[in-house]
Design a protein around this motif. Structure first.
Motif, PDB file in Angstrom:
ATOM      1  N   LEU A 178      84.812  30.292  71.040  1.00  0.00           N
ATOM      2  CA  LEU A 178      85.926  29.906  69.379  1.00  0.00           C
ATOM      3  C   LEU A 178      85.200  29.617  68.479  1.00  0.00           C
ATOM      4  N   ARG A 179      84.139  28.840  68.304  1.00  0.00           N
ATOM      5  CA  ARG A 179      83.301  28.413  67.542  1.00  0.00           C
ATOM      6  C   ARG A 179      82.300  29.780  66.643  1.00  0.00           C
ATOM      7  N   LYS A 180      82.095  30.541  67.673  1.00  0.00           N
ATOM      8  CA  LYS A 180      81.734  31.672  67.213  1.00  0.00           C
ATOM      9  C   LYS A 180      82.858  32.432  66.479  1.00  0.00           C
ATOM     10  N   ARG A 181      84.180  32.357  66.385  1.00  0.00           N
ATOM     11  CA  ARG A 181      84.870  32.817  65.867  1.00  0.00           C
ATOM     12  C   ARG A 181      85.885  32.579  64.516  1.00  0.00           C
ATOM     13  N   ILE A 182      84.832  31.131  64.658  1.00  0.00           N
ATOM     14  CA  ILE A 182      86.040  30.057  63.608  1.00  0.00           C
ATOM     15  C   ILE A 182      84.670  31.063  62.264  1.00  0.00           C
ATOM     16  N   GLU A 183      83.435  30.968  62.905  1.00  0.00           N
ATOM     17  CA  GLU A 183      82.127  31.184  61.818  1.00  0.00           C
ATOM     18  C   GLU A 183      82.525  32.798  61.514  1.00  0.00           C
ATOM     19  N   GLU A 184      82.559  33.515  61.961  1.00  0.00           N
ATOM     20  CA  GLU A 184      83.444  34.810  61.565  1.00  0.00           C
ATOM     21  C   GLU A 184      83.948  35.104  61.078  1.00  0.00           C
ATOM     22  N   GLN A 185      85.590  34.623  61.357  1.00  0.00           N
ATOM     23  CA  GLN A 185      86.526  34.993  60.733  1.00  0.00           C
ATOM     24  C   GLN A 185      87.420  34.057  60.027  1.00  0.00           C
ATOM     25  N   VAL A 186      87.170  32.954  60.117  1.00  0.00           N
ATOM     26  CA  VAL A 186      87.146  32.077  58.608  1.00  0.00           C
ATOM     27  C   VAL A 186      87.083  31.581  57.722  1.00  0.00           C
ATOM     28  N   ASP A 187      87.276  31.227  56.224  1.00  0.00           N
ATOM     29  CA  ASP A 187      87.223  31.143  55.288  1.00  0.00           C
ATOM     30  C   ASP A 187      87.184  29.837  55.060  1.00  0.00           C
TER      31      ASP A 187
ATOM     32  N   LYS B   5      95.902  26.183  60.768  1.00  0.00           N
ATOM     33  CA  LYS B   5      96.520  27.251  61.691  1.00  0.00           C
ATOM     34  C   LYS B   5      95.641  28.658  61.740  1.00  0.00           C
ATOM     35  N   GLU B   6      94.782  29.282  61.259  1.00  0.00           N
ATOM     36  CA  GLU B   6      94.243  29.795  61.336  1.00  0.00           C
ATOM     37  C   GLU B   6      93.464  30.103  62.688  1.00  0.00           C
ATOM     38  N   VAL B   7      92.881  28.586  62.958  1.00  0.00           N
ATOM     39  CA  VAL B   7      91.653  28.131  63.889  1.00  0.00           C
ATOM     40  C   VAL B   7      92.180  28.025  65.748  1.00  0.00           C
ATOM     41  N   ALA B   8      93.809  27.627  64.805  1.00  0.00           N
ATOM     42  CA  ALA B   8      94.652  27.825  65.914  1.00  0.00           C
ATOM     43  C   ALA B   8      95.171  29.123  66.566  1.00  0.00           C
ATOM     44  N   ALA B   9      95.102  29.948  65.600  1.00  0.00           N
ATOM     45  CA  ALA B   9      95.809  31.562  66.047  1.00  0.00           C
ATOM     46  C   ALA B   9      94.047  32.312  66.861  1.00  0.00           C
ATOM     47  N   LEU B  10      93.178  31.437  66.414  1.00  0.00           N
ATOM     48  CA  LEU B  10      92.051  32.619  66.785  1.00  0.00           C
ATOM     49  C   LEU B  10      91.351  31.577  68.901  1.00  0.00           C
ATOM     50  N   ALA B  11      92.624  30.003  68.470  1.00  0.00           N
ATOM     51  CA  ALA B  11      91.951  29.878  69.899  1.00  0.00           C
ATOM     52  C   ALA B  11      93.397  30.107  70.735  1.00  0.00           C
ATOM     53  N   LYS B  12      94.228  30.629  70.394  1.00  0.00           N
ATOM     54  CA  LYS B  12      95.051  31.496  71.132  1.00  0.00           C
ATOM     55  C   LYS B  12      94.826  32.534  72.061  1.00  0.00           C
ATOM     56  N   GLU B  13      93.278  33.182  70.899  1.00  0.00           N
ATOM     57  CA  GLU B  13      93.329  34.412  71.644  1.00  0.00           C
ATOM     58  C   GLU B  13      92.443  33.976  72.353  1.00  0.00           C
ATOM     59  N   VAL B  14      91.647  33.060  72.503  1.00  0.00           N
ATOM     60  CA  VAL B  14      90.092  33.451  73.337  1.00  0.00           C
ATOM     61  C   VAL B  14      90.785  32.446  75.462  1.00  0.00           C
ATOM     62  N   PRO B  15      90.633  33.777  75.459  1.00  0.00           N
ATOM     63  CA  PRO B  15      90.581  33.626  77.542  1.00  0.00           C
ATOM     64  C   PRO B  15      90.151  31.978  77.274  1.00  0.00           C
ATOM     65  N   GLY B  16      91.007  31.051  78.844  1.00  0.00           N
ATOM     66  CA  GLY B  16      91.220  30.598  78.965  1.00  0.00           C
ATOM     67  C   GLY B  16      91.571  29.345  78.740  1.00  0.00           C
ATOM     68  N   ALA B  17      91.426  29.420  77.324  1.00  0.00           N
ATOM     69  CA  ALA B  17      92.170  28.466  76.288  1.00  0.00           C
ATOM     70  C   ALA B  17      93.621  28.453  75.765  1.00  0.00           C
ATOM     71  N   THR B  18      94.505  26.858  76.455  1.00  0.00           N
ATOM     72  CA  THR B  18      95.826  27.183  76.900  1.00  0.00           C
ATOM     73  C   THR B  18      96.417  26.050  76.011  1.00  0.00           C
ATOM     74  N   ASP B  19      97.828  26.002  75.658  1.00  0.00           N
ATOM     75  CA  ASP B  19      98.551  25.003  75.305  1.00  0.00           C
ATOM     76  C   ASP B  19      98.031  24.474  73.823  1.00  0.00           C
ATOM     77  N   VAL B  20      97.326  25.550  73.347  1.00  0.00           N
ATOM     78  CA  VAL B  20      97.045  25.035  71.593  1.00  0.00           C
ATOM     79  C   VAL B  20      98.438  24.629  70.526  1.00  0.00           C
ATOM     80  N   ARG B  21      97.735  23.823  69.868  1.00  0.00           N
ATOM     81  CA  ARG B  21      98.562  23.495  68.888  1.00  0.00           C
ATOM     82  C   ARG B  21      97.638  22.235  67.790  1.00  0.00           C
ATOM     83  N   ALA B  22      98.012  22.697  66.430  1.00  0.00           N
ATOM     84  CA  ALA B  22      97.378  22.653  65.634  1.00  0.00           C
ATOM     85  C   ALA B  22      98.018  21.490  65.551  1.00  0.00           C
ATOM     86  N   GLN B  23      98.282  20.370  64.335  1.00  0.00           N
ATOM     87  CA  GLN B  23      98.253  18.988  64.116  1.00  0.00           C
ATOM     88  C   GLN B  23      99.352  19.192  62.945  1.00  0.00           C
ATOM     89  N   GLN B  24     100.632  19.004  63.277  1.00  0.00           N
ATOM     90  CA  GLN B  24     101.432  18.755  62.502  1.00  0.00           C
ATOM     91  C   GLN B  24     101.149  17.414  60.927  1.00  0.00           C
TER      92      GLN B  24
END
Length: 746
Positions: free
Chosen positions: A550-559, A408-427
């Motif tokens: 996205l990789r940079k944001r994950i390293e900085e913001q995801v525990d 959920k955290e990665v999906a939320a970060l991906a939605k903020e990345v310019p160019g990333a569309t149709d973001v969806r986390a696995q159910q």
């Protein structure tokens, strides 16, 4: 009702589609009035348009080459001799393709369109040299046959080496693996086949036709265009030979400047092929009913049908197990047929329409996880990563709750990345499950077996065949299970009756624990290191930039707990693999080219001098990508490879003739000036026809054109700078590399 026709591996797509259409016509004749079978999606149109785009580019490129050759040669016979090698080289390639089992497709025919200028290079050098001898030796009493033979022998060796080098530069394409290998190896094969045919024709057919078409004593004057260019070029050569340090300094600065632009180039695997059809994959919450999916499907269609570029939509709910991968009823796949691109609104591009449809669906049909893609692209993405999206961030670990949180955290970060569309986390959880734990001791008391219990549960909840009913020649299966109101209630399932050994009916709840919950909390140790994925498409920005961001944001913001990690797959994985392979193979190929140059000239100096064309070909390619806003991709990398060959060819032609003049007694500076002026025409002709052959691909906007455009852009830009080096830098610095000529007394 609807159905799918699946093609067997190795069969001809066009032939299969033609046979299917013929069969549909036959079936329609036997159907009752009012019933008709219609194909709502067929790849025949895509195949036809893609091949048509390449065929059009091939034809237009041939016409441009014909016109430009005439302007440079000023003689219709010479022009026709050169152009005659073009269809014959293509015929040679088709024969070789037939023998090797290659089909005519976007990439194989695209190879011919890309190589159209290269195919005539050998013939251009040959006929230009013959024509020049006819101009300069028109007063000599010598037969045409002898003059043609001497002219042909003079350039035969450089032609063989130059075209051989062009063929060699495509060797890296044969080493590509996976999807990129499937895509680009047909291009490498067809270009190689065509160039081999062109080489044979340049050495055999061209001299023969020249000897039959020309005669001594005729008027063989240089055309006005060549005279004009020579008047412009002569003072340039006279100037640059006096200032080699300045010229070389400017060239080095230009090369260094292009390298500074390189980090600003975006990257992607391959530009998305515009199929001319969209497909929307909409996922409802787990457990959604068929009725709910039907309603959502109709709402999706009503929204999409409002766009004027859309001609029709067709929705499919779920997917059966037969003939493909199964999908549940909470998945709605909507096929969107589109008008031809030339009938669209002027302010709407292909990618714009995708974005507008996605935004409209998100606004007017909330609650869905949409993936807006194309039929073939969607299927290809699924085969690449197991997920129907261009880019996948896979999170590995063993605890589902923790994976869900990270996802959920990665999906939320991906939605903020310019160019990333149709973001969806696995159910990974949330779909209700019924778990039945039999009590073996109680079952034994009533004489009920485990098999009997499971069979009863399977029939009641899932359903089971109970016989057949025949109506004439038609056969219907009887399917028995509980009514929906009963099988959807946990209390009613607990009342499911089982017959004991005494004949009494025992409710399921007396012999088993029956519970309903939303899935397991933790994966067993034997199934550890499962993944939670976040899927997304990329539009309006390069894929490499999206991944890096996205990789940079994950390293900085995801525990991320110990033992949990993220990997990126899909097209990005293919891109990294292809670039890594090319990073190894291309230097090896360049080293092989250098060895061939050393072998051809028996001189390390001249090999280095000609090899200078390679970095300056890179200069133009990088600048061209930067100016046009295109990304560095596998097709662009192929373009760099292709331009190396033509750049080296021009260097071989120039240096070979300057060396020949020195052998005839000219001093270094005089040989450079005279050789550069006399080789102006063949160098400009070979570079110009290669550029002109690619102009139609560069300007095309039909289906498939965007896949070839990065390649054409790199070749055009690279040839411009490498030609400047051949005509300006190489003559100025030749004196630094020239070996001393030894005079031998007899």
């Amino acid at each position: 009702m609807g159905g799918y026709v699946m093609k067997l591996i190795g069969t001809n797509t066009s032939q299969v589609l033609g046979d299917v259409n013929a069969k549909i016509d036959d079936l329609n004749k036997s159907l009752p009035e009012g019933l008709k079978i219609e194909a709502y999606y067929s790849q025949a149109e895509l195949v036809g348009k893609a091949i048509g785009t390449v065929e059009k580019a091939l034809l237009e490129g041939s016409v441009l080459v014909l016109v430009f050759l005439y302007l440079f040669l000023g003689n219709i016979r010479s022009t026709l001799i050169v152009v005659a090698t073009l269809p014959l080289s293509v015929l040679f390639a088709f024969i070789a393709m037939r023998i090797s089992g290659l089909s005519a497709n976007l990439m194989s025919l695209g190879g011919l369109a890309i190589g159209i200028g290269m195919m005539v290079d050998g013939a251009v050098v040959m006929i230009e040299n013959i024509f020049r001898h006819l101009e300069e030796r028109s007063e000599e009493k010598v037969s045409v046959l002898r003059l043609v033979g001497e002219s042909a022998r003079e350039v035969a060796r450089p032609i063989v080496f130059a075209i051989g080098i062009i063929i060699i530069v495509f060797l890296p394409l044969f080493t590509l693996q996976g999807v990129e290998g499937k895509l680009f190896s047909p291009m490498a094969y067809t270009i190689s086949f065509a160039l081999i045919g062109a080489l044979l024709l340049a050495l055999t057919l061209v001299p023969v036709l020249a000897s039959l078409s020309f005669k001594m004593g005729g008027q063989h004057k240089e055309p006005k265009l060549v005279l004009f260019l020579n008047r412009l070029y002569k003072p340039v050569v006279n100037t640059v030979v006096k200032a080699p340090k300045i010229v070389m300094g400017v060239a080095v600065i230009a090369f260094a400047g292009s390298l500074l632009l390189f980090p600003y180039l975006g990257s992607e695997f391959v530009p998305t092929l515009r199929e001319g059809t969209f497909q929307i994959r909409s996922t409802l919450p787990p457990g959604a009913s068929l009725e709910s999916a039907i309603k959502y499907g109709k709402r999706i269609q009503s929204v999409v049908d409002e766009f004027p570029e859309v001609t029709g939509t067709y929705a499919r709910i779920g997917r059966a197990e037969v003939g493909g991968d199964p999908e549940p009823v909470n998945v709605v796949a909507t096929l969107v047929n589109l008008k031809p691109l030339d009938q669209w609104r002027e302010d709407v591009s292909y990618e714009d329409l995708q974005s507008r449809i996605a935004e409209s669906l998100a606004e007017r049909v909330p609650g869905l996880a949409n993936n807006l893609s194309q039929p073939i692209q969607l299927r290809t993405d699924e085969l690449l990563s197991g997920v129907q999206a261009q880019l996948v961030a896979s999170i590995f670990g063993d605890d589902l709750d923790e994976l869900g949180r990270i996802g959920k955290e990665v999906a939320a970060l991906a939605k903020e990345v310019p160019g990333a569309t149709d973001v969806r986390a696995q159910q990974s959880a949330g779909k209700k499950q019924i778990v039945i734990r039999p009590d073996r001791e109680v079952l034994a008391q009533f004489g009920i077996s485990i098999d009997n219990l499971m069979s009863t549960v399977e029939t009641g909840i899932g359903g089971k065949g109970a016989g057949l009913v025949f109506d004439g020649v038609r056969r219907f299966e009887i399917f028995a299970r509980l009514q929906e109101s009963y099988r959807g209630s946990i209390d009613e399932i607990r009342k499911l009756p089982l017959r004991g050994n005494s004949g009494e009916l025992i409710p399921l709840s007396r012999v088993a624990d029956v519970e309903m919950y939303a899935g397991p909390k933790k994966i067993s140790r034997s199934n550890a290191s499962r993944r939670q994925y976040v899927q997304m498409n990329v539009r309006g920005r390069d894929m490499g930039g999206v991944v890096q961001d996205l990789r940079k944001r994950i390293e900085e913001q995801v525990d991320m707990p110990p033992g949990y990690f993220v990997e990126f797959g899909g097209q990005f994985e293919n891109q990294e693999r292809a670039m890594a392979r090319l990073a190894i193979v291309v230097p090896i190929t360049l080293a092989l080219i250098f060895l061939l140059l050393f072998s051809a000239f028996s001189s390390l100096r001249y090999a280095v001098l000609i090899f200078m064309n390679v970095p300056f070909a890179i200069t133009g390619g990088i600048v061209a990508l930067f100016v046009t806003g295109l990304y560095l991709s596998v097709p662009a990398a192929v373009g760099f490879i292709a331009v190396f060959g033509v750049a080296v060819l021009n260097g071989v032609v120039m240096v070979s003739y300057i060396n020949q003049l020195r052998d005839e007694g000219y001093e270094v500076i005089e040989a450079v000036k005279l050789g550069a002026q006399r080789r102006l025409r063949p160098v400009l002709m070979t570079a110009s026809v290669a550029i002109l052959g690619l102009i139609p691909l560069l300007l095309a906007d039909g289906i498939g054109s965007n896949v070839q455009r990065p390649l054409a852009t790199v070749v055009v830009g690279g040839l411009i700078t490498s030609t400047l080096l051949t005509l300006v830098v190489l003559p100025s610095v030749y004196q630094w590399f020239a070996s001393e000529r030894r005079d031998v007394e007899v």
